[in-house]
Design an enzyme around this catalytic site. Structure first.
Site, short mmCIF file in Angstrom:
data_model
loop_
_atom_site.label_atom_id
_atom_site.label_comp_id
_atom_site.label_asym_id
_atom_site.label_seq_id
_atom_site.Cartn_x
_atom_site.Cartn_y
_atom_site.Cartn_z
N ASP A 185 0.94 -1.32 0.24
CA ASP A 185 -0.02 0.02 0.00
C ASP A 185 0.90 1.23 -0.09
O ASP A 185 0.54 2.27 -0.36
CB ASP A 185 -0.88 0.16 1.17
CG ASP A 185 -1.54 -1.25 1.83
OD1 ASP A 185 -0.96 -2.39 1.34
OD2 ASP A 185 -2.21 -1.18 2.53
N ALA A 186 2.05 1.06 0.91
CA ALA A 186 2.85 2.35 0.86
C ALA A 186 3.35 2.81 -0.57
O ALA A 186 3.47 4.05 -0.80
CB ALA A 186 4.12 1.97 1.73
#
Length: 398
Positions: A185-186
């Site tokens: 997700d980062a």
């Protein structure tokens, strides 16, 4: 005043550099335990909910690939979301994708009220990011909206805090090979901010830092055989009920959205751009191959039979990315147009009469189950981003 499109055309030009990347570029490293970050509570109730009775589904929307039909769907969903949630707007990552989508909705529909809602949040927040867990990428996600607003109206206050934090990030004294972005997700949270800092300053240090960290993350989490990202190292050996690996829909949606946001800005002659294009094409091909009969994807991508409902947030980001790929001629139109036509139609089937967008998995880091009514702001952000690219696609068709 400079629009984002004007700056992008000036800096990037119209050409796109294509190229193939060798399989070693995407090889996985040995599993690394996911770090434990300081926890900042996320108000899940503010980000969305799942009522038992959300009312009837919408009957006034059309899935036709026409700009007016697409804009109507975008406005219906955006109007409901702003009316329902603006009082809860905050600086958490959960809302960041919504702000990106609202800015895209204003640009696409010509209605400034969605941009104004984001600007009100920015002004209330003094144009500052969360900074409790530096260098945690989630706390940087809001920077994309701030910098897009800066590009629309370049007042120094709009970028100063974001720039300060990005400058701190790239001079960190940690081991340069330490995995900073250890969860997939980062890649949606931090790289688009760094790429915009490059766009604004013309200083490649931001792009070079992003590039270095991106391929560390890819080397750890990207499966070169399945052409999907593990959410984090915990899932390297876990399996779905059918024995296949666990690949989370929204996590891969975050990555596909990130690839769009980076490729949109990265210069055509940037040395590693072909690697991003190659990964984008690999993932798009895989996603097209596993698309569900209803046009959508389940929460666990490789075990759809274990999940009763489609997952709209991941599906929306996939639609956004694949439509972008067609628009930019990265993906073959004949092959992929049917994919996004089916997915857009499938997503619209989960819009309620009042504009609520349902079938969105709540805050999580893995596949899960949820109610048909479940609606969360990041999924709406993905929907509005998808609509913006579907609108472009419709314009090029007519």
């Amino acid at each position: 005043m400079y629009s984002l499109n004007f700056v992008l055309l000036r800096r990037v030009g119209l050409s796109v550099l294509f190229g193939a990347a060798c399989s070693c570029c995407f090889a996985q490293t040995a599993p690394v335990a996911a770090p434990v970050a300081k926890v900042v509570p996320v108000d899940g109730a503010a980000a969305g909910d799942a009522p038992d009775d959300p009312g009837p589904l919408a009957t006034d929307l059309s899935a036709q690939l026409k700009p007016k039909a697409i804009d109507k769907a975008m406005k219906k969903v955006a109007d409901w979301q702003v009316g329902y949630a603006e009082a809860h707007f905050n600086k958490q990552w959960t809302f960041a994708a919504l702000y990106d989508g609202l800015l895209a909705a204003s640009k696409t529909t010509g209605d400034p009220k969605y941009r104004e809602a984001v600007q009100r949040l920015a002004e209330r927040s003094d144009w500052t990011l969360l900074n409790a867990r530096f260098p945690h990428a989630d706390d940087q996600a809001l920077g994309q909206a701030y910098l897009d607003l800066y590009l629309n109206d370049p007042r120094p206050v709009r970028m100063s805090d974001t720039k300060e934090i990005m400058d701190r990030l790239i001079v960190r004294q940690d081991d340069p090979d330490k995995l900073l972005w250890w969860w997939c997700d980062a890649l949606f949270m931090s790289p688009p901010v760094l790429s915009r800092m490059y766009l604004i300053t013309n200083d490649r240090k931001y792009l070079d830092y992003m590039d270095h960290e991106w391929w560390l993350t890819s080397g750890s989490l990207y499966d070169p055989h399945e052409h999907l990202y593990f959410r984090d190292s915990r899932y390297f050996t876990q399996k779905q009920a059918n024995g296949k690996p666990i690949f989370w829909s929204r996590g891969n949606g975050w990555v596909m959205g990130a690839l769009v946001n980076v490729l949109r800005i990265m210069p055509a002659d940037y040395p590693s751009r072909p690697k991003y294009v190659a990964q984008f094409k690999e993932m798009a091909e895989k996603l097209a191959a596993i698309q569900g009969p209803d046009g959508l994807w389940r929460s666990g991508l490789l075990d759809p039979d274990s999940y009763d409902l489609p997952e709209v947030s991941g599906s929306a980001f996939f639609t956004y990315a694949i439509a972008y790929g067609i628009n930019e001629k990265i993906l073959d139109r004949k092959t992929y147009l049917p994919v996004v036509e089916r997915s857009w139609k499938g997503i619209l089937a989960h819009v309620y009469a009042n504009g609520r967008l349902g079938s969105i998995q709540p805050i999580d880091g893995q596949p899960g189950k949820f109610k048909p009514s479940a609606s969360y702001v990041y999924g709406v952000g993905g929907f509005l981003l998808a609509g913006s690219e579907m609108h472009r696609l419709a314009e090029s068709k007519h």
